[in-house]
Design a protein around this motif. Structure first.
Motif, PDB file in Angstrom:
ATOM      1  N   ASN A 144      41.688 127.209  61.677  1.00  0.00           N
ATOM      2  CA  ASN A 144      40.849 127.005  62.855  1.00  0.00           C
ATOM      3  C   ASN A 144      40.482 128.391  63.411  1.00  0.00           C
ATOM      4  OD1 ASN A 144      39.670 126.342  65.268  1.00  0.00           O
ATOM      5  ND2 ASN A 144      41.335 125.018  65.966  1.00  0.00           N
ATOM      6  N   TRP A 145      39.528 129.036  62.745  1.00  0.00           N
ATOM      7  CA  TRP A 145      39.181 130.413  63.100  1.00  0.00           C
ATOM      8  C   TRP A 145      38.736 130.587  64.543  1.00  0.00           C
ATOM      9  CZ3 TRP A 145      41.270 134.027  60.464  1.00  0.00           C
ATOM     10  CH2 TRP A 145      41.550 133.838  59.118  1.00  0.00           C
ATOM     11  N   PRO A 146      37.955 129.671  65.123  1.00  0.00           N
ATOM     12  CA  PRO A 146      37.583 129.867  66.534  1.00  0.00           C
ATOM     13  C   PRO A 146      38.808 129.947  67.454  1.00  0.00           C
ATOM     14  CG  PRO A 146      36.144 128.233  65.537  1.00  0.00           C
ATOM     15  CD  PRO A 146      37.229 128.530  64.532  1.00  0.00           C
ATOM     16  N   ALA A 147      39.806 129.099  67.247  1.00  0.00           N
ATOM     17  CA  ALA A 147      41.013 129.131  68.089  1.00  0.00           C
ATOM     18  C   ALA A 147      41.828 130.400  67.828  1.00  0.00           C
ATOM     19  CB  ALA A 147      41.868 127.892  67.839  1.00  0.00           C
ATOM     20  N   ILE A 148      41.877 130.840  66.585  1.00  0.00           N
ATOM     21  CA  ILE A 148      42.641 132.055  66.244  1.00  0.00           C
ATOM     22  C   ILE A 148      41.974 133.277  66.868  1.00  0.00           C
ATOM     23  CG2 ILE A 148      43.302 133.576  64.329  1.00  0.00           C
ATOM     24  CD1 ILE A 148      43.761 130.943  62.704  1.00  0.00           C
ATOM     25  N   ARG A 149      40.654 133.335  66.813  1.00  0.00           N
ATOM     26  CA  ARG A 149      39.923 134.488  67.365  1.00  0.00           C
ATOM     27  C   ARG A 149      40.079 134.621  68.874  1.00  0.00           C
ATOM     28  NH1 ARG A 149      35.573 132.595  63.829  1.00  0.00           N
ATOM     29  NH2 ARG A 149      35.727 133.833  61.940  1.00  0.00           N
ATOM     30  N   LEU A 201      48.564 137.566  65.952  1.00  0.00           N
ATOM     31  CA  LEU A 201      49.904 137.997  65.565  1.00  0.00           C
ATOM     32  C   LEU A 201      50.564 136.947  64.670  1.00  0.00           C
ATOM     33  CD1 LEU A 201      52.065 140.186  65.867  1.00  0.00           C
ATOM     34  CD2 LEU A 201      52.874 138.989  67.902  1.00  0.00           C
ATOM     35  N   ALA A 202      50.377 135.673  64.988  1.00  0.00           N
ATOM     36  CA  ALA A 202      50.896 134.595  64.145  1.00  0.00           C
ATOM     37  C   ALA A 202      50.218 134.612  62.777  1.00  0.00           C
ATOM     38  CB  ALA A 202      50.698 133.241  64.819  1.00  0.00           C
ATOM     39  N   LEU A 203      48.911 134.854  62.756  1.00  0.00           N
ATOM     40  CA  LEU A 203      48.175 134.929  61.490  1.00  0.00           C
ATOM     41  C   LEU A 203      48.694 136.088  60.633  1.00  0.00           C
ATOM     42  CD1 LEU A 203      45.678 133.817  59.856  1.00  0.00           C
ATOM     43  CD2 LEU A 203      44.432 135.733  60.869  1.00  0.00           C
ATOM     44  N   LEU A 204      48.875 137.258  61.246  1.00  0.00           N
ATOM     45  CA  LEU A 204      49.392 138.413  60.495  1.00  0.00           C
ATOM     46  C   LEU A 204      50.785 138.137  59.940  1.00  0.00           C
ATOM     47  CD1 LEU A 204      48.279 141.430  62.711  1.00  0.00           C
ATOM     48  CD2 LEU A 204      47.450 140.835  60.425  1.00  0.00           C
ATOM     49  N   GLY A 205      51.653 137.520  60.743  1.00  0.00           N
ATOM     50  CA  GLY A 205      53.003 137.228  60.288  1.00  0.00           C
ATOM     51  C   GLY A 205      53.039 136.126  59.252  1.00  0.00           C
ATOM     52  N   GLY A 206      52.410 135.025  59.538  1.00  0.00           N
ATOM     53  CA  GLY A 206      52.456 133.885  58.623  1.00  0.00           C
ATOM     54  C   GLY A 206      51.838 134.168  57.275  1.00  0.00           C
ATOM     55  N   THR A 207      50.727 134.906  57.279  1.00  0.00           N
ATOM     56  CA  THR A 207      50.025 135.188  56.022  1.00  0.00           C
ATOM     57  C   THR A 207      50.469 136.511  55.394  1.00  0.00           C
ATOM     58  OG1 THR A 207      48.186 136.351  57.097  1.00  0.00           O
ATOM     59  CG2 THR A 207      47.973 133.933  56.812  1.00  0.00           C
ATOM     60  N   ARG A 244      50.425 124.522  64.615  1.00  0.00           N
ATOM     61  CA  ARG A 244      49.946 123.913  65.870  1.00  0.00           C
ATOM     62  C   ARG A 244      48.454 124.133  66.059  1.00  0.00           C
ATOM     63  NH1 ARG A 244      52.621 125.668  71.012  1.00  0.00           N
ATOM     64  NH2 ARG A 244      50.836 124.674  71.905  1.00  0.00           N
ATOM     65  N   VAL A 245      47.996 125.362  65.910  1.00  0.00           N
ATOM     66  CA  VAL A 245      46.584 125.658  66.167  1.00  0.00           C
ATOM     67  C   VAL A 245      45.667 125.049  65.101  1.00  0.00           C
ATOM     68  CG1 VAL A 245      46.335 127.890  64.986  1.00  0.00           C
ATOM     69  CG2 VAL A 245      45.035 127.456  67.058  1.00  0.00           C
ATOM     70  N   ASN A 246      46.185 124.880  63.877  1.00  0.00           N
ATOM     71  CA  ASN A 246      45.363 124.334  62.795  1.00  0.00           C
ATOM     72  C   ASN A 246      45.519 122.832  62.617  1.00  0.00           C
ATOM     73  OD1 ASN A 246      44.129 126.781  61.833  1.00  0.00           O
ATOM     74  ND2 ASN A 246      46.168 127.372  61.138  1.00  0.00           N
ATOM     75  N   GLY A 247      46.499 122.230  63.300  1.00  0.00           N
ATOM     76  CA  GLY A 247      46.730 120.799  63.136  1.00  0.00           C
ATOM     77  C   GLY A 247      47.252 120.457  61.752  1.00  0.00           C
ATOM     78  N   THR A 248      48.018 121.372  61.155  1.00  0.00           N
ATOM     79  CA  THR A 248      48.557 121.168  59.810  1.00  0.00           C
ATOM     80  C   THR A 248      50.078 121.115  59.859  1.00  0.00           C
ATOM     81  OG1 THR A 248      48.552 123.569  59.444  1.00  0.00           O
ATOM     82  CG2 THR A 248      46.633 122.351  58.658  1.00  0.00           C
ATOM     83  N   ARG A 249      50.670 120.788  58.743  1.00  0.00           N
ATOM     84  CA  ARG A 249      52.122 120.889  58.531  1.00  0.00           C
ATOM     85  C   ARG A 249      52.301 121.674  57.243  1.00  0.00           C
ATOM     86  NH1 ARG A 249      55.656 118.624  61.951  1.00  0.00           N
ATOM     87  NH2 ARG A 249      54.826 116.936  63.158  1.00  0.00           N
ATOM     88  N   ASP A 250      53.035 122.766  57.319  1.00  0.00           N
ATOM     89  CA  ASP A 250      53.291 123.635  56.166  1.00  0.00           C
ATOM     90  C   ASP A 250      51.967 124.131  55.570  1.00  0.00           C
ATOM     91  OD1 ASP A 250      54.516 125.097  54.192  1.00  0.00           O
ATOM     92  OD2 ASP A 250      55.387 123.378  53.150  1.00  0.00           O
TER      93      ASP A 250
END
Length: 178
Positions: free
Chosen positions: A11-16, A23-29, A83-89
């Motif tokens: 969900n790029w709009p929410a991440i931006r 910070l979550a994107l940098l850590g998770g990926t 949470r932000v992407n509405g996904t699990r794993d």
């Protein structure tokens, strides 16, 4: 078009909108490695090995703090990104592979053969998820607490990492690896 049901969806709009989500994107990926278009787990595992090689020469207290910090960042990142992407794993999350292969390579020494073996053993175990790792993997996909899911995302790879460490130590004790 991708949707939240797609486990690679972002969900790029929410991440931006949020430095916290960045910070979550940098850590998770693991600094974007998980966003590569194919085989994110394999790339995440491979990307972790230079950090392991470097940290091998650090004192034990620093190494433990570093890898526990990465594990904590991974759990929080998995929670935030799911949470932000509405996904699990979400499959873009590769910090679980980073910390998992780190466990496998913990006592590898600075031998290239051991790093190759750690990479291969970890990837095979991660893809097959032998017991009890599969139980943690299922746990991460169950409906329930988002924190429980985030811990499960990371924990199955930690279990696989321990299984890989055991196999590497056995191979070393039998003289198959230095």
């Amino acid at each position: 078009m991708s949707t939240a049901k797609d486990r690679r969806w972002m969900n790029w709009p929410a991440i931006r909108q949020s430095p916290r989500q960045w910070l979550a994107l940098l850590g998770g990926t693991y600094f974007g490695v998980g966003l590569l278009p194919w085989a994110p787990g394999t790339w995440g595992t491979l990307a972790a090995l230079p950090l392991w090689y470097w940290s091998e020469s650090c004192n034990t207290t620093f190494r433990i703090a570093l890898w526990l910090g990465l594990a904590g960042w991974g759990v929080w990142s998995a929670y935030s990104l799911d949470r932000v992407n509405g996904t699990r794993d979400n499959q873009n999350i590769v910090m679980d592979e980073v910390t998992g292969v780190g466990i496998t390579a913990w006592w590898a020494g600075q031998h290239v053969q051991n790093y190759v073996a750690a990479f291969l053993v970890f990837r095979v175990l991660d893809m097959t998820k032998p017991f009890p790792a599969r139980s943690f993997d299922r746990w991460s996909h169950e409906h329930g607490s988002a924190w429980k899911s985030a811990i499960g995302v990371m924990a199955d790879d930690w279990v696989v990492g321990l299984q890989g460490l055991l196999l590497l130590k056995l191979a070393q004790s039998w003289g198959w690896l230095p």
